[in-house]
Write a protein that holds these residues in place. Structure first.
Motif, mmCIF file in Angstrom:
data_model
loop_
_atom_site.group_PDB
_atom_site.id
_atom_site.type_symbol
_atom_site.label_atom_id
_atom_site.label_comp_id
_atom_site.label_asym_id
_atom_site.label_seq_id
_atom_site.Cartn_x
_atom_site.Cartn_y
_atom_site.Cartn_z
ATOM 1 N N UNK A 8 2.436 -14.499 3.212
ATOM 2 C CA UNK A 8 1.347 -13.558 2.942
ATOM 3 C C UNK A 8 1.353 -12.600 4.122
ATOM 4 N N UNK A 9 1.528 -11.319 3.858
ATOM 5 C CA UNK A 9 1.679 -10.312 4.905
ATOM 6 C C UNK A 9 0.373 -9.557 5.075
ATOM 7 N N UNK A 10 -0.250 -9.720 6.233
ATOM 8 C CA UNK A 10 -1.548 -9.098 6.495
ATOM 9 C C UNK A 10 -1.421 -7.996 7.532
ATOM 10 N N UNK A 11 -2.286 -7.023 7.400
ATOM 11 C CA UNK A 11 -2.282 -5.870 8.290
ATOM 12 C C UNK A 11 -3.044 -6.187 9.572
ATOM 13 N N UNK A 12 -2.465 -5.816 10.691
ATOM 14 C CA UNK A 12 -3.086 -6.106 11.986
ATOM 15 C C UNK A 12 -4.431 -5.410 12.152
ATOM 16 N N UNK A 13 -4.547 -4.186 11.685
ATOM 17 C CA UNK A 13 -5.759 -3.412 11.959
ATOM 18 C C UNK A 13 -6.940 -3.792 11.069
ATOM 19 N N UNK A 14 -6.669 -4.329 9.868
ATOM 20 C CA UNK A 14 -7.794 -4.583 8.967
ATOM 21 C C UNK A 14 -7.809 -5.982 8.352
ATOM 22 N N UNK A 15 -6.766 -6.774 8.560
ATOM 23 C CA UNK A 15 -6.719 -8.136 8.044
ATOM 24 C C UNK A 15 -6.477 -8.254 6.552
ATOM 25 N N UNK A 16 -6.282 -7.121 5.871
ATOM 26 C CA UNK A 16 -6.038 -7.156 4.429
ATOM 27 C C UNK A 16 -4.573 -7.491 4.149
ATOM 28 N N UNK A 17 -4.329 -8.134 3.006
ATOM 29 C CA UNK A 17 -2.994 -8.589 2.639
ATOM 30 C C UNK A 17 -2.328 -7.620 1.662
ATOM 31 N N UNK A 31 2.066 -1.115 -4.875
ATOM 32 C CA UNK A 31 1.639 -2.066 -3.855
ATOM 33 C C UNK A 31 0.350 -1.572 -3.208
ATOM 34 N N UNK A 32 -0.619 -2.476 -3.056
ATOM 35 C CA UNK A 32 -1.893 -2.147 -2.416
ATOM 36 C C UNK A 32 -2.193 -3.197 -1.346
ATOM 37 N N UNK A 33 -3.357 -3.051 -0.739
ATOM 38 C CA UNK A 33 -3.866 -4.078 0.169
ATOM 39 C C UNK A 33 -5.165 -4.602 -0.411
ATOM 40 N N UNK A 132 2.825 3.844 17.099
ATOM 41 C CA UNK A 132 2.146 2.688 17.647
ATOM 42 C C UNK A 132 0.858 2.339 16.940
ATOM 43 N N UNK A 133 0.545 3.018 15.842
ATOM 44 C CA UNK A 133 -0.694 2.780 15.103
ATOM 45 C C UNK A 133 -0.755 1.328 14.620
ATOM 46 N N UNK A 134 -1.862 0.647 14.895
ATOM 47 C CA UNK A 134 -2.002 -0.750 14.509
ATOM 48 C C UNK A 134 -1.937 -0.956 13.008
ATOM 49 N N UNK A 135 -2.261 0.067 12.224
ATOM 50 C CA UNK A 135 -2.186 -0.040 10.768
ATOM 51 C C UNK A 135 -0.760 -0.186 10.272
ATOM 52 N N UNK A 136 0.219 0.103 11.139
ATOM 53 C CA UNK A 136 1.623 -0.060 10.757
ATOM 54 C C UNK A 136 2.155 -1.449 11.104
ATOM 55 N N UNK A 137 1.299 -2.316 11.553
ATOM 56 C CA UNK A 137 1.729 -3.660 11.968
ATOM 57 C C UNK A 137 1.133 -4.733 11.063
#
Length: 137
Positions: A8-17, A31-33, A132-137
């Motif tokens: 399950x791949x979650x986004x660092x900045x928002x915790x959404x999968x 594909x969404x989150x 370096x945007x956290x939303x890309x992690x």
């Protein structure tokens, strides 16, 4: 990355999968989150394409994540599609050495991130130039 397990791949900045909406089995579904629930439409397996590139296979549908129609523009759709092992379906896992990763598409050389770096459940996952945007992690 192990190819014999589901992630399950979650986004660092928002915790959404990363999520295929409505548990759709249809090729072309965007594909969404979404809020993490560990359902099969949020589980992906890494299939080895060689040269340190992988395809992301959705557990519920068996379809691969795909840079739709080979469009390399910022904001292009990422969809699920028949696994053809094309460069538009291959992703490199970039280890940021801090426990986080980025997924870079082989064709576009851009990384996955929510549209406009959104923190909203249901926002599309798209691609942007690496930063370096956290939303890309």
């Amino acid at each position: 990355m192990r190819t014999d397990r589901w992630y399950v791949l979650t986004n660092r900045s928002n915790g959404l999968a990363m999520d295929i909406p409505r548990i759709s089995m249809e090729p072309g579904e965007i594909l969404t989150q979404w809020n993490r629930n560990n359902a099969e439409n949020q589980q992906f397996r890494f299939a080895d394409s060689g040269d340190n590139f992988y395809r992301l296979i959705a557990r519920h549908s068996g379809l691969a994540l795909d840079l739709y129609d080979f469009i390399t523009d910022d904001g292009a759709d990422i969809v699920q599609w028949e696994d053809l092992n094309g460069e538009n379906q291959q992703f490199q896992i970039l280890d940021l050495q801090n426990g986080y990763y980025q997924l870079r598409n082989r064709l576009s050389e851009k990384v996955l991130a929510p549209e406009d770096h959104s923190a909203t459940a249901g926002a599309r996952i798209t691609q942007y130039p690496r930063s370096g945007n956290l939303a890309q992690q």
